[in-house]
Each structure stands twice: as C-alpha cells, then as structure tokens.
Design an enzyme around this catalytic site. Structure first.
Site: not given
Ligand code: PPS
Ligand code: ADP
Length: 197
Positions: A30-32, A36, A103
């Site tokens: 998920l985002s967060g 990264s 993704s």
C-alpha cells in the site's frame, strides 16, 4: 510480433560475459507501507558493496516515462507492464533493478514475474505488509486524508483494490524491525538467489 514485421535480433554477448548478474527486486504494498524507504536503503547498501543497483520508484517513473498514465485499473496495468519491461532490461544488463511500486493487481505482478522467468532472470517479490490503519496513520503525503475527503479517486485501499501476494519471496511487516533491518533481511535473501548483496 511477426504480423508487425518485427523480429528479435540476437546479440553477440552472453549473460555470462557481462561483469555481473542482474536481478529484479519488486516491492509491492500500500501507499505509505514503507516500500520506498526500504528500497532506498537496499539500493544504498548494494552500491556500497560494489553491486550495480538502480531504483525505479513508482512516483519517479510516473514523472517521466509513465507521465501519461493515471490511476484507473487499465493505466495501472500499463504502468506495471512498462516498469516491468524496464526492470527486465536492467536485470538482463547485469543491474539489480529495485522497483517500489504499489502494483495492486496480482495478475500484473505475475506477468512481470513470468517475463523474468522466461529469460532466466532472478525475480524477488517483496510484500511490504503494513496494515492500512498504520499506513493511514503515517500518511506522509496527506494522500489518505485527501482520499477520505473524496479529493482523490481510485485510491488504493480506500476506493481501489489491493490484491496481496500469495507467495512472495519475502514478506516484511512492521514487527520485522526498522527499515534498515528489513533491508538487511532482503539483501541476505538476494545473496542466496544471485550470490550478491
Ligand atoms: N489514486 C492513487 N492511488 C495510489 N497512489 C496514488 C494515487 N494517486 C497518487 N498516488 C501516488 O502515486 C504513487 C503510486 O504510484 P505507483 O506507480 O506505485 O502505483 S501503481 O503501481 O500503478 O498502482 C503513490 O506513491 P507511494 O505512496 O510511494 O506508494 C502515491 O504517492
Ligand atoms: N518500518 C517502518 N517503521 C516505521 N515507519 C516507517 C517504516 N518504513 C517506512 N516508514 C515511514 O512510513 C512512511 C511511508 O514510507 P514510504 O517508504 O514513503 O512508503 P511507500 O513508498 O510504500 O509509500 C514514511 O514516513 C516512512 O518514514
């Protein structure tokens, strides 16, 4: 494709003749979730150890190559197809491609996996398995807040799906320690797969 009068042109360099063996390290989550953060550390650790590694971050690739794509299902599929093809080229060239992208669709990720398997290239899927409640609490870019207010549509986990991997090579949860420790775990696994890290 032959109907387009395009045929594969063989090269004169074998993979063994290249200075190093490449691989793709594919982060999904998920985002967060921390994709990264761990990817940046893994890239740094690899480069410090003399391994040619290069990160293809979802946000960054969307600022260039994939600048024409949005977040609907079809565009996400095309995003992953293109990033997957680029990662395969990097891996074939002897680079460790590090790819932190949401993704969200299993079929898209599996296609990238198959693309690598076809060419005998190592592919390591890393599921950054952070619960959505924690991702939303972190919300470093304020995107969850915007999605909750309805200011962003098709937001993964809120108004668009996320299909978790069934058999990732590595699953990282917040309980696995800080991002540095998570990156070290990843490198240890990569070493067993390609003898690097
Ligand atoms: N609607 C919506 N849903 C999810 N994410 C969104 C959206 N809009 C913008 N963003 C920002 O785009 C980053 C995700 O891009 P990706 O290329 O990784 O997405 S995808 O793989 O095509 O689903 C994502 O980055 P990360 O937070 O690093 O995951 C966000 O910053
Ligand atoms: N293992 C972790 N524990 C606590 N916070 C983390 C961890 N990994 C990342 N973070 C924090 O979570 C936020 C989102 O991380 P990020 O790497 O940008 O996620 P993603 O790339 O999946 O969107 C950042 O503020 C980051 O500092």
């Amino acid at each position: 494709m032959s109907e387009r009068n395009v045929v594969w042109h063989e090269g004169g360099v074998t993979r063994e003749q290249r200075p190093s063996l490449g691989a793709t390290v594919w982060f999904t989550g998920l985002s967060g979730s921390g994709k990264s953060t761990v990817a940046v550390i893994a890239e740094r650790l690899l480069v410090e150890r003399g391994v040619t590694a290069y990160r293809l971050d979802g946000d960054n690739v969307r600022l260039g190559l994939n600048g024409d794509l949005g977040f609907g299902a079809e565009d996400r599929t095309e995003n992953i197809r293109r990033v997957g093809e680029v990662a395969r080229l990097f891996a074939d060239a002897g680079v460790v491609a590090i790819v932190p992208v949401i993704s969200p669709y299993r079929a898209d990720r599996d296609r990238v996996r198959a693309l690598h398997a076809r060419d005998g290239l190592p592919f390591l899927e890393v599921f950054v398995d952070t619960p959505i409640e924690e991702c939303e609490r972190r919300d470093p870019k304020g995107l969850y807040a915007k999605a909750r207010r309805g200011e962003i549509g098709d937001f993964t986990g809120i108004s668009a799906p996320y299909e978790a991997p069934e058999k990732p090579e590595l699953r990282l949860t917040p309980a696995d320690g800080d991002p540095e420790q998570q990156a070290e775990r990843l490198l240890a696994l990569l070493e067993t797969m390609v003898g690097e890290g």
